[in-house]
Design a protein around this motif. Structure first.
Motif, PDB file in Angstrom:
ATOM      1  N   ALA A 274       0.823  -1.282   0.165  1.00  0.00           N
ATOM      2  CA  ALA A 274      -0.094   0.101   0.110  1.00  0.00           C
ATOM      3  C   ALA A 274       0.949   1.176  -0.105  1.00  0.00           C
ATOM      4  O   ALA A 274       0.649   2.399  -0.867  1.00  0.00           O
ATOM      5  N   GLY A 275       2.205   1.223   0.808  1.00  0.00           N
ATOM      6  CA  GLY A 275       2.813   2.300   0.769  1.00  0.00           C
ATOM      7  C   GLY A 275       3.833   2.702  -0.682  1.00  0.00           C
ATOM      8  O   GLY A 275       3.781   3.744  -0.974  1.00  0.00           O
ATOM      9  N   VAL A 276       3.757   1.392  -1.370  1.00  0.00           N
ATOM     10  CA  VAL A 276       4.488   1.538  -2.663  1.00  0.00           C
ATOM     11  C   VAL A 276       3.423   2.363  -3.553  1.00  0.00           C
ATOM     12  O   VAL A 276       3.779   3.312  -4.351  1.00  0.00           O
ATOM     13  N   SER A 277       2.194   1.986  -3.348  1.00  0.00           N
ATOM     14  CA  SER A 277       1.259   2.934  -4.293  1.00  0.00           C
ATOM     15  C   SER A 277       0.876   4.097  -3.892  1.00  0.00           C
ATOM     16  O   SER A 277       0.909   5.196  -4.628  1.00  0.00           O
ATOM     17  N   LEU A 278       1.043   4.584  -2.517  1.00  0.00           N
ATOM     18  CA  LEU A 278       0.908   5.741  -1.864  1.00  0.00           C
ATOM     19  C   LEU A 278       1.867   6.771  -2.389  1.00  0.00           C
ATOM     20  O   LEU A 278       1.773   7.789  -2.683  1.00  0.00           O
ATOM     21  N   ALA A 279       3.341   6.168  -2.349  1.00  0.00           N
ATOM     22  CA  ALA A 279       4.338   6.950  -2.770  1.00  0.00           C
ATOM     23  C   ALA A 279       4.457   7.092  -4.298  1.00  0.00           C
ATOM     24  O   ALA A 279       5.191   7.934  -4.599  1.00  0.00           O
ATOM     25  N   GLY A 280       3.581   6.312  -4.667  1.00  0.00           N
ATOM     26  CA  GLY A 280       3.615   6.574  -6.528  1.00  0.00           C
ATOM     27  C   GLY A 280       4.801   5.810  -7.077  1.00  0.00           C
ATOM     28  O   GLY A 280       5.507   6.431  -8.212  1.00  0.00           O
ATOM     29  N   LEU A 281       5.152   4.578  -6.713  1.00  0.00           N
ATOM     30  CA  LEU A 281       6.282   3.836  -7.099  1.00  0.00           C
ATOM     31  C   LEU A 281       5.912   3.107  -8.462  1.00  0.00           C
ATOM     32  O   LEU A 281       4.556   2.819  -8.251  1.00  0.00           O
ATOM     33  N   PRO A 282       6.725   2.977  -9.586  1.00  0.00           N
ATOM     34  CA  PRO A 282       6.167   2.373 -10.732  1.00  0.00           C
ATOM     35  C   PRO A 282       5.237   1.246 -10.552  1.00  0.00           C
ATOM     36  O   PRO A 282       5.277   0.475  -9.624  1.00  0.00           O
ATOM     37  N   ILE A 283       4.605   0.826 -11.557  1.00  0.00           N
ATOM     38  CA  ILE A 283       3.397  -0.072 -11.853  1.00  0.00           C
ATOM     39  C   ILE A 283       2.324   0.067 -10.870  1.00  0.00           C
ATOM     40  O   ILE A 283       1.281  -0.638 -11.203  1.00  0.00           O
ATOM     41  N   SER A 284       2.635   0.507  -9.729  1.00  0.00           N
ATOM     42  CA  SER A 284       1.098   0.781  -8.970  1.00  0.00           C
ATOM     43  C   SER A 284       0.374   1.613  -9.272  1.00  0.00           C
ATOM     44  O   SER A 284       0.258   2.218 -10.303  1.00  0.00           O
ATOM     45  N   ALA A 285      -1.019   1.624  -9.013  1.00  0.00           N
ATOM     46  CA  ALA A 285      -2.268   2.733  -9.122  1.00  0.00           C
ATOM     47  C   ALA A 285      -1.697   3.934  -8.858  1.00  0.00           C
ATOM     48  O   ALA A 285      -2.037   4.947  -9.672  1.00  0.00           O
ATOM     49  N   GLY A 286      -0.911   3.984  -7.645  1.00  0.00           N
ATOM     50  CA  GLY A 286      -0.640   5.370  -7.230  1.00  0.00           C
ATOM     51  C   GLY A 286       0.408   5.834  -8.161  1.00  0.00           C
ATOM     52  O   GLY A 286       0.433   7.332  -8.627  1.00  0.00           O
ATOM     53  N   PHE A 287       1.284   4.934  -8.765  1.00  0.00           N
ATOM     54  CA  PHE A 287       2.351   5.669  -9.801  1.00  0.00           C
ATOM     55  C   PHE A 287       1.582   6.327 -11.104  1.00  0.00           C
ATOM     56  O   PHE A 287       1.993   7.275 -11.617  1.00  0.00           O
ATOM     57  N   LEU A 288       0.341   5.495 -11.608  1.00  0.00           N
ATOM     58  CA  LEU A 288      -0.192   6.076 -12.771  1.00  0.00           C
ATOM     59  C   LEU A 288      -0.728   7.546 -12.269  1.00  0.00           C
ATOM     60  O   LEU A 288      -0.536   8.344 -13.157  1.00  0.00           O
ATOM     61  N   ALA A 289      -1.329   7.309 -11.367  1.00  0.00           N
ATOM     62  CA  ALA A 289      -2.050   8.645 -10.887  1.00  0.00           C
ATOM     63  C   ALA A 289      -1.185   9.833 -10.750  1.00  0.00           C
ATOM     64  O   ALA A 289      -1.280  10.873 -11.053  1.00  0.00           O
ATOM     65  N   LYS A 290       0.125   9.527  -9.918  1.00  0.00           N
ATOM     66  CA  LYS A 290       0.971  10.772  -9.875  1.00  0.00           C
ATOM     67  C   LYS A 290       1.749  11.114 -11.122  1.00  0.00           C
ATOM     68  O   LYS A 290       2.096  12.065 -11.127  1.00  0.00           O
ATOM     69  N   TRP A 291       1.915   9.997 -11.938  1.00  0.00           N
ATOM     70  CA  TRP A 291       2.640  10.142 -13.034  1.00  0.00           C
ATOM     71  C   TRP A 291       1.586  11.211 -13.742  1.00  0.00           C
ATOM     72  O   TRP A 291       2.223  12.286 -14.663  1.00  0.00           O
ATOM     73  N   TRP A 292       0.355  11.031 -14.017  1.00  0.00           N
ATOM     74  CA  TRP A 292      -0.591  11.924 -14.593  1.00  0.00           C
ATOM     75  C   TRP A 292      -0.383  13.384 -14.048  1.00  0.00           C
ATOM     76  O   TRP A 292      -0.616  14.317 -14.580  1.00  0.00           O
ATOM     77  N   LEU A 293      -0.274  13.502 -12.640  1.00  0.00           N
ATOM     78  CA  LEU A 293      -0.215  14.711 -12.142  1.00  0.00           C
ATOM     79  C   LEU A 293       1.044  15.464 -12.547  1.00  0.00           C
ATOM     80  O   LEU A 293       1.064  16.674 -13.244  1.00  0.00           O
ATOM     81  N   LEU A 294       2.269  14.730 -12.738  1.00  0.00           N
ATOM     82  CA  LEU A 294       3.453  15.292 -13.235  1.00  0.00           C
ATOM     83  C   LEU A 294       3.405  15.780 -14.735  1.00  0.00           C
ATOM     84  O   LEU A 294       3.776  17.104 -15.088  1.00  0.00           O
ATOM     85  N   GLU A 295       2.781  14.744 -15.347  1.00  0.00           N
ATOM     86  CA  GLU A 295       2.679  15.308 -16.696  1.00  0.00           C
ATOM     87  C   GLU A 295       1.727  16.410 -17.028  1.00  0.00           C
ATOM     88  O   GLU A 295       2.207  17.457 -17.644  1.00  0.00           O
ATOM     89  N   LEU A 296       0.746  16.683 -16.155  1.00  0.00           N
ATOM     90  CA  LEU A 296      -0.122  18.032 -16.227  1.00  0.00           C
ATOM     91  C   LEU A 296       0.467  19.043 -15.851  1.00  0.00           C
ATOM     92  O   LEU A 296       0.482  20.157 -16.598  1.00  0.00           O
TER      93      LEU A 296
END
Lengths: 310, 107, 463
Positions: free
Chosen positions: C369-391
């Motif tokens: 869960a922490g991996v996803s929260l921190a936004g490390l790759p392949i987690s759902a959190g990664f995608l979401a945070k990548w989207w933020l970075l991109e925007l």
């Protein structure tokens, strides 16, 4: 009348200030009840007798009774803390007040809202009073959910504390009991009248339920225990709390099955169905509000009490 | 003649309502000025019941129909009933408390 | 209208009612209600998106319901998280049975909220949701639970009042309560800005967005683990969902040029403040609660970027991804904390080393869960945070870029704070309570979902 309205507005503000600033909890409650009555008067002046009735019966009467019941259960307390005047909150709320004043000046003064729309559909609504038509037909889902809110408020109260009967004071004589006896037929009459009148004039389930609940509150004050008819099973009580909501949505589901839409009625039967729903809703509201005040002594609580005592 | 009757009725009704309001004022003053609960109760019940009665009598003179007269009378009777019951309760509590303090018990 | 839509609201309420009527078996009724509601919430994904009016009354007279993709996703998120929390709660015998009727009441209210397109009807659902959520906090028997619930109640009521004020202003101006109609009619003016401001502040308080977040760590610190999971993963998302609706739809025609700064600044402060608190708090549960304060900041930043993009509403999928990722990861985290806390009998971080070491599955779930929260790759959190970075890259908001990176590092920091403890050689100091093995597996599966959904949810925002 302008003078009267101005005085009323000032009185409301003053009472509101007093209710929140008083250091004595009991005084706050009493002032709050008076505030409710004044607000009910204000609704009358705004030609909203439905809101006035509801405010007087629920906002002032039963809410006041609930506050007093709570007060009777907690230690008498006065708040001796020195209160710092909070500039940030004062700023937030005066900003809101100024904004509302400006908004009030901007909004069209002759705004009819949806009144034309409502009047145009009254013939199909099954009832003649526009407020009842909106509450029980056009926006029935809101009202059904409000019944659920009331029921869940009581479930929440039950979840937090199983025994919440008010701490009654011992009474000498039988004046209150006699008063309650004399009042009972009147309360039933007025409740039924308000319910019946709701079809054509201000009134309806919430006001009628509140009046019946007030009667039950007086009963439990006089006899110092919740009203229970004969040997009715707990189930009957529990059903009475949720009966209004479930009858309402069941009829709504029948509407869906018959093709008039969820929470809709066939126009020909609308009047009768609304009356049926209102009767059940009135009973639910009355028993829910009364239970919130005097508690509900189910067999479980009684059993646990006698266990403790033994 | 009818006009004169109307005038007299109006005048009488105004007089009664004015008198009723005076009683209300007196009762309110009593609540504010008297010191013990029983004294205050004494002032407010007497004055208010009579005051309401006078106001109702004044309104009855103006009422256009018997149904309205009947409603006014019911209101008066109901207020009398509840005032009597409630002041009895307040009086009882006040009496109990005074007795407790006199006999030195903790309330 | 499909019967499934009313059932989404009525089924949980029915199960709750049966639980009240038949209190000895409230638990079983609760599970039946939860399973049914979860199935319905998933099945709704297969329905055609459309809108209806209730009772057959045409707008503006009747109440509008609508099922669009956003509503479908919110219902689905509720179904997944709700299912896991319910099974977890069923295995948790310390929960009072009132949990069931309150939780199902809250679930039904949330479903009614997601379906509704009518601002006043939404207010009514907020009332039902609020009363159930507050009571859920209050049923805890920990010291201070009542005070925390009282505070939550006041915040929640104040939020509802402000929302209602906005509803009244909208009705006064346009004589309608339907969100679609209001969006079409919306014209700039001081009254509408006041309505937007009132509703926004009210919903911010309910969402626990900085600086109106203070109630949340208090309430979480004392609530049951299942309740915390519900509150953090779902209840605060319901009010954030309304913020999305209001800012990207109803009030979108207004000139919202300053809105980017408002949301981006508040969001950044929330990210940094929440994470800082999570790094220093001595209690495990508070750590996760402060993490929620931080993660809500990401939602606000997402909203800022969406408003600034003048993007079409259908673009809001990145926000849904954020909500989904946080809902899965945070519910898994709270449930993991619940396992650890119940096993150890406390949640004092410094003394948890031994318990963490013995609870391997739960610890692993916490880490996932922490991996996803921190936004490390392949987690759902990664995608979401990548989207933020991109925007934020697109908007050339470089400072925001920095906040996002820093926030992720801090997230990794407070997750590692917990994981590190398992590496210390702390000896057993107290006896451990037994918990059902099923609960460990449950948390592990939920946490894995937070990772795996990252693989499958790429379609959400087309990349």
């Amino acid at each position: 009348m302008l003078v009267f309205d101005g005085l009323l507005a000032l009185l409301i503000l003053g009472l509101a200030w007093r209710a929140t600033s008083s250091r004595d909890l009991f005084e706050s409650i009493v002032v709050f009840i008076a505030l409710g009555l004044m607000i009910a008067l204000a609704w009358v002046r705004l030609s909203a007798p439905d809101a006035a009735l509801a405010e007087a019966a629920i906002g002032s009467g039963l809410a006041g009774a609930l506050l007093l019941a709570t007060w009777s259960r907690i230690e008498p307390q006065t708040d001796d803390r020195v209160r710092a005047f909070s500039w940030s909150w004062a700023l937030v709320f005066s900003g809101l007040a100024v904004g509302l004043l400006l908004a009030f000046a901007q909004i069209p003064a002759d705004g009819q809202g949806m009144m034309d729309e409502v009047q145009a559909h009254i013939p199909q609504a099954g009832v003649a009073h526009p407020v009842t038509a909106v509450l029980l037909n056009f926006r029935a889902w809101d009202t059904a959910l409000e019944l659920a809110v009331l029921a869940w408020a009581w479930f929440a109260q039950q979840a937090l504390n199983r025994d919440h009967t008010p701490r009654y004071q011992a009474l000498d004589g039988e004046v209150l009991q006699t008063f309650a006896k004399w009042l009972t037929p009147l309360v039933l009459l007025v409740g039924a009248y308000l319910l019946w009148r709701g079809a054509t004039e201000p009134g309806g389930a919430f006001q009628a339920g509140a009046v019946l609940a007030a009667g039950l509150v007086i009963y439990s004050l006089a006899y110092q225990h919740p009203w229970r008819a004969g040997r009715l099973n707990d189930w009957v009580w529990r059903l009475s709390w949720v009966g209004g909501f479930w009858l309402f949505v069941m009829i709504g589901l029948v509407g869906l099955a018959m093709g008039v839409g969820f929470m809709g009625y066939p126009p020909a039967q609308a009047g009768g169905l609304i009356l049926l729903i209102e009767i059940c809703a009135t009973l639910s509201i009355a028993f829910l509000l009364a239970a919130m005040f005097s508690g509900h002594r189910d067999t479980e609580t009684l059993a646990s009490k006698s266990n403790k005592e033994s | 003649m009818a006009e004169a009757m109307g005038l007299i009725l109006n005048g009488l009704s105004l007089l009664l309502i004015g008198l009723g309001l005076a009683f209300f004022m007196a009762g309110t003053l009593g609540v504010l000025r008297f010191s013990t609960p029983l004294n205050r109760l004494h002032a407010v019940t007497k004055a208010d019941n009579l005051g309401l009665g006078l106001v109702v009598a004044g309104l009855i003179l103006q009422a256009g129909s018997w149904a309205l007269v009947f409603k006014y009378l019911i209101i008066w009777a109901l207020v009398l009933l509840s005032a009597a019951a409630v002041s009895h309760l307040i009086g009882q509590r006040a009496y109990q408390q005074t007795r407790q303090t006199e006999s030195g018990e903790t309330p | 209208m499909s019967w499934m839509l009313p059932a989404l609201v009525l089924w949980p309420l029915l199960a709750a009612t049966l639980g009240v009527l038949h209190q000895k078996h409230a638990r079983h009724w609760g599970l039946v209600g939860a399973l049914g509601t979860a199935v319905l919430g998933v099945a709704v994904m297969g329905l055609e998106t459309s809108s209806w009016t209730l009772g057959g009354w045409a707008l503006p007279l009747g109440i509008g319901w609508r099922l669009d993709q956003l509503a479908q996703w919110m219902l689905l998120i509720g179904a997944i998280v709700g299912l896991f929390v319910s099974v977890y709660a069923w295995l948790d015998h310390t929960l009072p049975r009132a949990f069931w009727w309150l939780w199902l009441g809250a679930w039904g209210a949330m479903n009614a909220l997601f379906l509704s397109a009518d601002v006043f009807n939404i207010y009514v659902t907020l009332e039902l949701l609020g009363i159930s959520a507050v009571a859920l906090v209050a049923i805890s028997n920990k010291a201070g639970a009542t005070q925390a619930a009282m505070r939550y109640l006041l915040v929640s009521l104040l939020g509802s009042m402000l929302f209602l004020l906005g509803v009244a202003l909208l009705y006064g101006e346009y004589a309608s309560l339907d969100m679609v109609y209001l969006a079409q009619q919306m014209q700039s003016g001081p009254v509408m800005f006041l309505a937007l401001a009132a509703m926004t502040v009210g919903l911010m308080a309910k969402t626990a967005l900085f600086p109106l977040h203070a109630w949340l760590p208090l309430a979480h610190g004392r609530a049951h683990a299942a309740v915390s999971a519900i509150l953090s993963a779902l209840v605060i998302k319901a009010s954030f969902y309304l913020l999305i609706r209001l800012w990207l739809e109803v009030f979108a025609p207004l000139d919202l040029s300053l809105a980017f700064w408002f949301w981006a600044l508040l969001g950044s402060l929330a990210v940094l403040w929440g994470a800082t608190q999570a790094l220093v708090t001595p209690s495990l549960k508070q750590l996760v609660a402060w993490s929620t304060v931080a993660q809500v900041g990401y939602l606000a930043i997402g909203l800022a970027l969406m408003i600034d993009a003048q993007a079409q509403f259908s673009w809001a999928w990145g926000l849904v991804g954020l909500i989904l990722a946080h809902a899965l990861a945070k519910s898994a985290m709270f449930l993991a904390v619940g396992n650890i806390q119940q096993r150890a009998g406390h949640d004092n971080l410094q003394q948890l080393g031994y318990v963490l070491r013995t609870e391997r599955k739960t610890l692993f779930a916490f880490g996932l869960a922490g991996v996803s929260l921190a936004g490390l790759p392949i987690s759902a959190g990664f995608l979401a945070k990548w989207w933020l970075l991109e925007l934020s890259f697109d908007h050339q908001a470089w400072w925001l870029f920095g906040v996002l990176i820093l926030g992720s590092l801090m997230t990794a920091g407070y997750v590692l704070r917990v994981l590190n403890l398992a590496l210390t050689n702390q000896a057993q100091t107290q006896s451990l309570q037994a918990i059902p093995a099923g609960r460990e597996w449950l948390v592990l599966i939920l946490a894995s979902l937070a990772i795996v959904s990252g693989l499958s949810a790429q379609s959400l925002w087309g990349g």
